[in-house]
Design an enzyme around this catalytic site. Structure first.
Site, PDB file in Angstrom:
ATOM      1  N   HIS A  52       3.100 -10.888   7.849  1.00 21.79           N
ATOM      2  CA  HIS A  52       2.753 -12.049   7.014  1.00 21.79           C
ATOM      3  C   HIS A  52       3.990 -12.916   6.817  1.00 21.79           C
ATOM      4  O   HIS A  52       5.112 -12.508   7.176  1.00 21.79           O
ATOM      5  CB  HIS A  52       2.194 -11.614   5.659  1.00 21.79           C
ATOM      6  CG  HIS A  52       3.063 -10.653   4.905  1.00 21.79           C
ATOM      7  ND1 HIS A  52       4.291 -11.003   4.390  1.00 21.79           N
ATOM      8  CD2 HIS A  52       2.894  -9.347   4.592  1.00 21.79           C
ATOM      9  CE1 HIS A  52       4.824  -9.957   3.790  1.00 21.79           C
ATOM     10  NE2 HIS A  52       4.013  -8.920   3.914  1.00 21.79           N
TER      11      HIS A  52
HETATM   12  P1  TYD Z   1       2.164  -6.410   1.214  1.00 21.49           P
HETATM   13  O1  TYD Z   1       3.115  -7.449   0.717  1.00 21.49           O
HETATM   14  O2  TYD Z   1       1.080  -6.853   2.152  1.00 21.49           O
HETATM   15  O3  TYD Z   1       2.978  -5.196   1.865  1.00 21.49           O
HETATM   16  P2  TYD Z   1       3.889  -5.161   3.188  1.00 21.49           P
HETATM   17  O4  TYD Z   1       4.437  -6.530   3.419  1.00 21.49           O
HETATM   18  O5  TYD Z   1       4.966  -4.165   2.888  1.00 21.49           O
HETATM   19  O6  TYD Z   1       3.030  -4.690   4.293  1.00 21.49           O
HETATM   20  O7  TYD Z   1       1.526  -5.691  -0.052  1.00 21.49           O
HETATM   21  C1  TYD Z   1       0.693  -4.557   0.048  1.00 21.49           C
HETATM   22  C2  TYD Z   1      -0.270  -4.572  -1.126  1.00 21.49           C
HETATM   23  O8  TYD Z   1       0.460  -4.472  -2.363  1.00 21.49           O
HETATM   24  C3  TYD Z   1      -1.110  -5.835  -1.207  1.00 21.49           C
HETATM   25  O9  TYD Z   1      -2.418  -5.467  -1.605  1.00 21.49           O
HETATM   26  C4  TYD Z   1      -0.484  -6.637  -2.327  1.00 21.49           C
HETATM   27  C5  TYD Z   1       0.163  -5.577  -3.208  1.00 21.49           C
HETATM   28  N1  TYD Z   1       1.395  -6.044  -3.852  1.00 21.49           N
HETATM   29  C6  TYD Z   1       1.408  -6.326  -5.215  1.00 21.49           C
HETATM   30  O10 TYD Z   1       0.397  -6.181  -5.921  1.00 21.49           O
HETATM   31  N2  TYD Z   1       2.574  -6.760  -5.791  1.00 21.49           N
HETATM   32  C7  TYD Z   1       3.712  -6.934  -5.073  1.00 21.49           C
HETATM   33  O11 TYD Z   1       4.770  -7.342  -5.629  1.00 21.49           O
HETATM   34  C8  TYD Z   1       3.684  -6.648  -3.659  1.00 21.49           C
HETATM   35  C9  TYD Z   1       4.906  -6.836  -2.804  1.00 21.49           C
HETATM   36  C10 TYD Z   1       2.509  -6.207  -3.096  1.00 21.49           C
END
Ligand code: TYD
Length: 135
Positions: A52
């Site tokens: 992302h």
């Molecule tokens: P995501 O940012 O997609 O993880 P990565 O980039 O490590 O793959 O986040 C994973 C899940 O956690 C998504 O459902 C959103 C949630 N999340 C929060 O609720 N708060 C946060 O600060 C972060 C970073 C993620």
């Protein structure tokens, strides 16, 4: 932003026979104010995180333990940064497609963020990211 805006930042390292100490101060060691801190741990072998971009959020990523790679892509160029020491980190500007991969066993990724969590700040589709970059 351009991939060249991403960079490794060396942190202060206080060497001591009792153990070392490193420091991050907002708006000094890193170029933003910290609004949020999260960490990624217990990543099963072979998993890929990220996939992302953020429209506004900037990040600073440190491998507090173990090692992993951060792959950044500005829509034109890609760079891979290997993080494996706790005395430096990667500054990730906004508008970078990013993935994290090759996590070692017991690795711990500390992420400092410039914004509070906001799902609307995410671009989770690569085609959409390319359109956003060519806006
Ligand atoms: P995501 O940012 O997609 O993880 P990565 O980039 O490590 O793959 O986040 C994973 C899940 O956690 C998504 O459902 C959103 C949630 N999340 C929060 O609720 N708060 C946060 O600060 C972060 C970073 C993620």
């Amino acid at each position: 932003m351009n991939i060249d805006d991403a960079r490794i930042i060396d942190l202060t390292k206080i060497l001591d026979s009792r153990g070392n100490l490193s420091i991050i101060e907002e708006n000094k060691d890193i170029p933003f104010k910290i609004e949020r801190t999260y960490w990624i741990y217990d990543v099963p072998g072979g998993e890929v995180r990220g996939g992302h971009a953020y429209k506004e959020n900037q990040e600073f990523i440190v491998a507090l333990s173990g090692s992993f790679d951060v792959v950044l892509d500005d829509g034109k160029e890609q760079k891979i940064f290997s993080l494996n020491r706790s005395y430096y980190g990667l500054y990730v500007p906004k508008e970078m497609w990013r993935q994290m991969k090759n996590f070692s066993t017991n690795s711990l990724a500390l992420v400092l963020s410039s914004t509070k969590f906001d799902e609307n700040d995410y671009i989770r589709n690569y085609e959409e990211f390319l359109k956003f970059q060519n806006k």
